[in-house]
Motif scaffolding. Structure first.
Motif, PDB file in Angstrom:
ATOM      1  N   TYR A 142       0.842  -1.186   0.000  1.00 54.12           N
ATOM      2  CA  TYR A 142       0.000   0.000   0.000  1.00 54.12           C
ATOM      3  C   TYR A 142       0.882   1.242   0.000  1.00 54.12           C
ATOM      4  O   TYR A 142       2.054   1.188   0.329  1.00 54.12           O
ATOM      5  CB  TYR A 142      -0.983  -0.006   1.177  1.00 54.12           C
ATOM      6  N   THR A 143       0.290   2.348  -0.404  1.00 52.99           N
ATOM      7  CA  THR A 143       1.042   3.599  -0.488  1.00 52.99           C
ATOM      8  C   THR A 143       0.385   4.678   0.350  1.00 52.99           C
ATOM      9  O   THR A 143      -0.819   4.617   0.639  1.00 52.99           O
ATOM     10  CB  THR A 143       1.120   4.127  -1.943  1.00 52.99           C
ATOM     11  N   LYS A 144       1.195   5.645   0.739  1.00 50.70           N
ATOM     12  CA  LYS A 144       0.713   6.821   1.450  1.00 50.70           C
ATOM     13  C   LYS A 144       1.346   8.041   0.781  1.00 50.70           C
ATOM     14  O   LYS A 144       2.548   8.059   0.517  1.00 50.70           O
ATOM     15  CB  LYS A 144       1.097   6.778   2.930  1.00 50.70           C
ATOM     16  N   GLU A 145       0.516   9.042   0.506  1.00 51.06           N
ATOM     17  CA  GLU A 145       0.998  10.246  -0.175  1.00 51.06           C
ATOM     18  C   GLU A 145       1.700  11.180   0.810  1.00 51.06           C
ATOM     19  O   GLU A 145       1.239  11.379   1.933  1.00 51.06           O
ATOM     20  CB  GLU A 145      -0.177  10.982  -0.822  1.00 51.06           C
ATOM     21  N   ILE A 146       2.791  11.753   0.359  1.00 45.74           N
ATOM     22  CA  ILE A 146       3.570  12.703   1.164  1.00 45.74           C
ATOM     23  C   ILE A 146       3.510  14.066   0.474  1.00 45.74           C
ATOM     24  O   ILE A 146       3.789  14.184  -0.709  1.00 45.74           O
ATOM     25  CB  ILE A 146       5.045  12.260   1.303  1.00 45.74           C
ATOM     26  N   LYS A 147       3.113  15.099   1.237  1.00 49.34           N
ATOM     27  CA  LYS A 147       3.083  16.471   0.724  1.00 49.34           C
ATOM     28  C   LYS A 147       3.916  17.338   1.653  1.00 49.34           C
ATOM     29  O   LYS A 147       3.629  17.407   2.850  1.00 49.34           O
ATOM     30  CB  LYS A 147       1.663  17.012   0.656  1.00 49.34           C
ATOM     31  N   ASN A 148       4.941  17.964   1.080  1.00 50.88           N
ATOM     32  CA  ASN A 148       5.840  18.848   1.842  1.00 50.88           C
ATOM     33  C   ASN A 148       6.426  18.156   3.066  1.00 50.88           C
ATOM     34  O   ASN A 148       6.600  18.764   4.118  1.00 50.88           O
ATOM     35  CB  ASN A 148       5.131  20.136   2.247  1.00 50.88           C
ATOM     36  N   GLY A 149       6.680  16.876   2.944  1.00 49.78           N
ATOM     37  CA  GLY A 149       7.323  16.134   4.024  1.00 49.78           C
ATOM     38  C   GLY A 149       6.372  15.595   5.070  1.00 49.78           C
ATOM     39  O   GLY A 149       6.819  15.028   6.067  1.00 49.78           O
ATOM     40  N   PHE A 150       5.065  15.758   4.867  1.00 47.50           N
ATOM     41  CA  PHE A 150       4.085  15.294   5.850  1.00 47.50           C
ATOM     42  C   PHE A 150       3.056  14.404   5.178  1.00 47.50           C
ATOM     43  O   PHE A 150       2.765  14.537   3.993  1.00 47.50           O
ATOM     44  CB  PHE A 150       3.378  16.472   6.526  1.00 47.50           C
ATOM     45  N   CYS A 151       2.489  13.509   5.988  1.00 48.10           N
ATOM     46  CA  CYS A 151       1.474  12.594   5.495  1.00 48.10           C
ATOM     47  C   CYS A 151       0.195  12.805   6.306  1.00 48.10           C
ATOM     48  O   CYS A 151       0.243  12.976   7.532  1.00 48.10           O
ATOM     49  CB  CYS A 151       1.963  11.144   5.639  1.00 48.10           C
ATOM     50  N   ASP A 152      -0.958  12.799   5.621  1.00 48.86           N
ATOM     51  CA  ASP A 152      -2.241  12.976   6.313  1.00 48.86           C
ATOM     52  C   ASP A 152      -2.629  11.735   7.107  1.00 48.86           C
ATOM     53  O   ASP A 152      -3.378  11.819   8.077  1.00 48.86           O
ATOM     54  CB  ASP A 152      -3.345  13.299   5.304  1.00 48.86           C
ATOM     55  N   ILE A 153      -2.116  10.597   6.708  1.00 48.35           N
ATOM     56  CA  ILE A 153      -2.402   9.333   7.384  1.00 48.35           C
ATOM     57  C   ILE A 153      -1.245   9.045   8.336  1.00 48.35           C
ATOM     58  O   ILE A 153      -0.093   9.304   8.020  1.00 48.35           O
ATOM     59  CB  ILE A 153      -2.553   8.192   6.354  1.00 48.35           C
ATOM     60  N   SER A 154      -1.560   8.497   9.488  1.00 49.95           N
ATOM     61  CA  SER A 154      -0.482   8.214  10.447  1.00 49.95           C
ATOM     62  C   SER A 154       0.478   7.177   9.870  1.00 49.95           C
ATOM     63  O   SER A 154       0.077   6.260   9.158  1.00 49.95           O
ATOM     64  CB  SER A 154      -1.060   7.729  11.776  1.00 49.95           C
ATOM     65  N   LEU A 155       1.729   7.355  10.199  1.00 45.00           N
ATOM     66  CA  LEU A 155       2.777   6.483   9.682  1.00 45.00           C
ATOM     67  C   LEU A 155       3.219   5.497  10.745  1.00 45.00           C
ATOM     68  O   LEU A 155       3.295   5.832  11.930  1.00 45.00           O
ATOM     69  CB  LEU A 155       3.992   7.318   9.248  1.00 45.00           C
ATOM     70  N   GLY A 156       3.548   4.290  10.276  1.00 46.33           N
ATOM     71  CA  GLY A 156       4.141   3.310  11.172  1.00 46.33           C
ATOM     72  C   GLY A 156       5.595   3.664  11.446  1.00 46.33           C
ATOM     73  O   GLY A 156       6.180   4.548  10.808  1.00 46.33           O
ATOM     74  N   ASP A 157       6.215   2.957  12.370  1.00 46.70           N
ATOM     75  CA  ASP A 157       7.600   3.241  12.738  1.00 46.70           C
ATOM     76  C   ASP A 157       8.541   3.109  11.533  1.00 46.70           C
ATOM     77  O   ASP A 157       9.396   3.970  11.307  1.00 46.70           O
ATOM     78  CB  ASP A 157       8.062   2.303  13.858  1.00 46.70           C
ATOM     79  N   GLU A 158       8.383   2.026  10.759  1.00 43.89           N
ATOM     80  CA  GLU A 158       9.248   1.799   9.612  1.00 43.89           C
ATOM     81  C   GLU A 158       9.019   2.852   8.529  1.00 43.89           C
ATOM     82  O   GLU A 158       9.958   3.332   7.888  1.00 43.89           O
ATOM     83  CB  GLU A 158       9.034   0.395   9.029  1.00 43.89           C
TER      84      GLU A 158
END
Length: 171
Positions: A142-158
């Motif tokens: 799965y993918t998560k979008e990054i905008k300006n170094g931040f993600c709207d969805i919480s990120l796991g440790d890895e």
């Protein structure tokens, strides 16, 4: 001979020897200046002869026009190169330049570190994180979008660690 002119000027006691000496010095100075100018003229004449050797006025004009055309070509080439470089820089901004990858064992199985989080970012820290989780039942990505170094969805440790590596943040 009696010179009334000297008497009229108030120089009746003036010794003409001084006048001759001064005149002689001026003549010497002028002769030296003439010699210096003659040497300069000879040098200039040699340069002119070398410049004009084998050339007629028409062929020299052709040479100058050829140089003018070459200069125009170089100027247009430089302008085209400048525009191409600007275009490359503009395209490079959106190319993925920063990479961070973290391999890990998702379920602490004996299979090794087959899961990974991969962060790909452009110059402005825009991009995505691809997370691939490998288990004995299959592989899920799965993918998560990054905008300006931040993600709207919480990120796991890895994922956070991969993002920090890509952004060059010390861990």
């Amino acid at each position: 001979m009696n010179y009334n002119l000297l008497e009229q000027l108030g120089l009746d006691n003036f010794d003409l020897t001084y006048l001759f000496v001064v005149s002689y010095c001026l003549i010497l100075i002028l002769m030296i200046l003439i010699m210096v100018q003659t040497v300069r003229l000879n040098k200039l004449s040699k340069k002119y002869s070398k410049f004009m050797s084998g050339k007629t006025a028409k062929s020299l004009e052709k040479e100058i026009m050829g140089l003018y055309e070459d200069n125009k070509f170089v100027k247009t080439s430089v302008e085209k190169n400048r525009k191409d470089i600007q275009n490359l820089y503009r395209k490079l901004e959106s190319a993925y330049q920063k990479v961070g990858i973290v391999k890990y064992d998702a379920f602490n199985q004996m299979g090794g570190q087959l899961s990974f989080s991969l962060a790909l970012l452009d110059e402005n820290d825009n991009g995505f994180i691809l997370n691939s989780v490998h288990s004995t039942e299959g592989c899920y990505s799965y993918t998560k979008e990054i905008k300006n170094g931040f993600c709207d969805i919480s990120l796991g440790d890895e994922e956070k660690k991969a993002l920090d590596i890509a952004m060059g943040i010390e861990i």
